[in-house]
Design a protein around this motif. Structure first.
Motif, short mmCIF file in Angstrom:
data_model
loop_
_atom_site.label_atom_id
_atom_site.label_comp_id
_atom_site.label_asym_id
_atom_site.label_seq_id
_atom_site.Cartn_x
_atom_site.Cartn_y
_atom_site.Cartn_z
N GLU A 144 125.63 67.06 -79.40
CA GLU A 144 125.75 67.02 -80.98
C GLU A 144 125.50 65.42 -81.06
O GLU A 144 125.98 64.42 -80.50
N HIS A 145 124.28 65.04 -81.62
CA HIS A 145 123.85 63.71 -81.99
C HIS A 145 123.09 63.63 -83.39
O HIS A 145 122.18 64.44 -83.75
N ALA A 146 123.33 62.76 -84.06
CA ALA A 146 122.70 62.40 -85.41
C ALA A 146 122.74 63.52 -86.30
O ALA A 146 121.68 63.84 -86.73
N GLN A 147 123.82 64.18 -86.48
CA GLN A 147 123.83 65.29 -87.29
C GLN A 147 123.03 66.39 -86.97
O GLN A 147 122.55 67.14 -88.11
N ALA A 148 123.02 66.90 -85.89
CA ALA A 148 122.19 67.87 -85.33
C ALA A 148 122.55 68.33 -83.97
O ALA A 148 123.09 67.57 -83.35
N THR A 149 122.17 69.41 -83.63
CA THR A 149 122.46 69.66 -82.32
C THR A 149 121.02 69.76 -81.52
O THR A 149 120.04 70.31 -81.79
N TYR A 150 121.24 69.19 -80.31
CA TYR A 150 120.00 69.10 -79.39
C TYR A 150 120.18 69.73 -78.15
O TYR A 150 121.40 69.58 -77.58
N ALA A 164 113.26 73.68 -75.48
CA ALA A 164 114.07 72.72 -76.16
C ALA A 164 113.97 72.86 -77.56
O ALA A 164 113.08 73.41 -78.31
N TYR A 165 115.22 72.48 -78.11
CA TYR A 165 115.11 72.59 -79.67
C TYR A 165 116.29 71.58 -80.27
O TYR A 165 116.86 70.67 -79.65
N ILE A 166 115.99 71.20 -81.46
CA ILE A 166 116.93 70.54 -82.46
C ILE A 166 117.22 71.36 -83.64
O ILE A 166 116.43 71.84 -84.29
N SER A 167 118.62 71.92 -83.86
CA SER A 167 119.01 72.42 -84.97
C SER A 167 119.62 71.23 -85.89
O SER A 167 120.59 70.78 -85.64
N GLY A 190 115.12 73.84 -87.90
CA GLY A 190 114.91 72.83 -86.80
C GLY A 190 113.57 72.96 -86.39
O GLY A 190 112.64 73.05 -86.63
N ALA A 191 113.47 72.33 -85.15
CA ALA A 191 112.23 72.07 -84.08
C ALA A 191 112.61 73.02 -82.90
O ALA A 191 113.79 72.63 -82.35
N GLU A 192 111.30 73.18 -82.29
CA GLU A 192 111.59 73.83 -80.90
C GLU A 192 110.09 73.31 -80.07
O GLU A 192 109.18 73.28 -80.77
N GLY A 209 112.63 64.17 -82.91
CA GLY A 209 113.32 64.89 -84.05
C GLY A 209 114.50 63.81 -84.86
O GLY A 209 114.52 63.96 -85.99
N ALA A 210 114.97 62.97 -84.06
CA ALA A 210 116.06 62.01 -84.55
C ALA A 210 115.50 61.08 -85.53
O ALA A 210 115.89 60.79 -86.51
N ALA A 211 114.13 60.57 -85.26
CA ALA A 211 113.44 59.59 -86.06
C ALA A 211 112.85 60.38 -87.22
O ALA A 211 112.47 59.65 -88.45
N ALA A 212 112.50 61.62 -87.16
CA ALA A 212 111.85 62.25 -88.26
C ALA A 212 112.81 62.87 -89.36
O ALA A 212 112.47 63.19 -90.58
N ARG A 213 113.91 62.69 -89.04
CA ARG A 213 115.14 63.25 -90.15
C ARG A 213 115.08 62.23 -91.34
O ARG A 213 114.97 60.97 -91.29
#
Length: 213
Positions: A144-150, A164-167, A190-192, A209-213
């Motif tokens: 869990e990182h920056a209000q998302a699951t990586y 790989a994903y970012i939820s 999210g992204a994959e 993904g962390a920067a795009a939020r």
């Protein structure tokens, strides 16, 4: 329509997933009282160190049992019932079957590489104090990182190959999603991207993904 994958990869993932969820994680719960989380191990996955030392898990097409003194025993993967007996899971006979499990060495190595590279990339994203967890329910390794699951998944019903994903926990209002956007995930917001053994590429994806939020 989901792309076709090597059928041995899908078969192996399903067999190892069953072992993780029905044998290896329950063995950790038996030893600790409540813990289910697993971790990557060379050639596959297993428990963290158990309270009395040692660990159990999977290396390629074999089950592994390591005692508190470091002595290692292995046995071929055959069935859930045999696996439970080998690792010492109590009272499992009524819940597990002796149906054959099909695990292919090449496919098992691909999955092991996915978890290992995922672990390295997630530590790079979250910092040295980060401990990625291989969750037996979904069989992915994640933080869990920056209000998302990586994380990195070995695949699922909608993804026959590792990815790989970012939820996102709470997508921001007006977030643009879809196949042509960064937030392109199938089945979740999210992204994959397809998994790669290049850790730097995985880290770049997570950081984007962390920067795009």
């Amino acid at each position: 329509m989901a792309p076709e994958a090597d059928p041995t990869l899908v078969t192996t993932r399903r067999a190892l997933h069953a072992l993780a969820a029905q044998v290896i994680a329950p063995l950790r719960t038996q030893a600790t009282g409540n813990e289910i989380a697993l971790r990557p191990r060379p050639g596959g996955f297993g428990t963290p160190e158990l309270p009395e030392g040692g660990w159990v898990g999977v290396d390629g097409t074999d089950l592994v049992r390591v005692d508190g003194e470091g002595a290692r025993e292995t046995a071929p993967i055959t069935s859930l019932l045999d696996a439970a007996d080998f690792v010492g899971l109590d009272d499992a006979a009524s819940a597990l079957t002796d149906a054959p499990l099909e695990v292919h060495a090449g496919a098992a190595q691909i999955l092991a590489d996915a978890w290992a590279s995922g672990e390295e990339a997630l530590i790079a994203l979250g910092g040295d104090d980060t401990t990625p967890i291989l969750w037996p329910e979904h069989f992915d390794i994640a933080i869990e990182h920056a209000q998302a699951t990586y994380g990195v998944s070995p695949g699922d019903d909608a993804h026959p190959e590792p990815y790989a994903y970012i939820s996102l926990w709470t997508p921001p209002p007006g977030l643009e999603t879809g196949p042509s956007t960064f937030w392109n995930a199938v089945g979740f917001t999210g992204a994959e991207r397809p998994w790669t053994n290049d850790v730097d590429e995985l880290v770049a994806f997570f950081r984007a993904g962390a920067a795009a939020r």
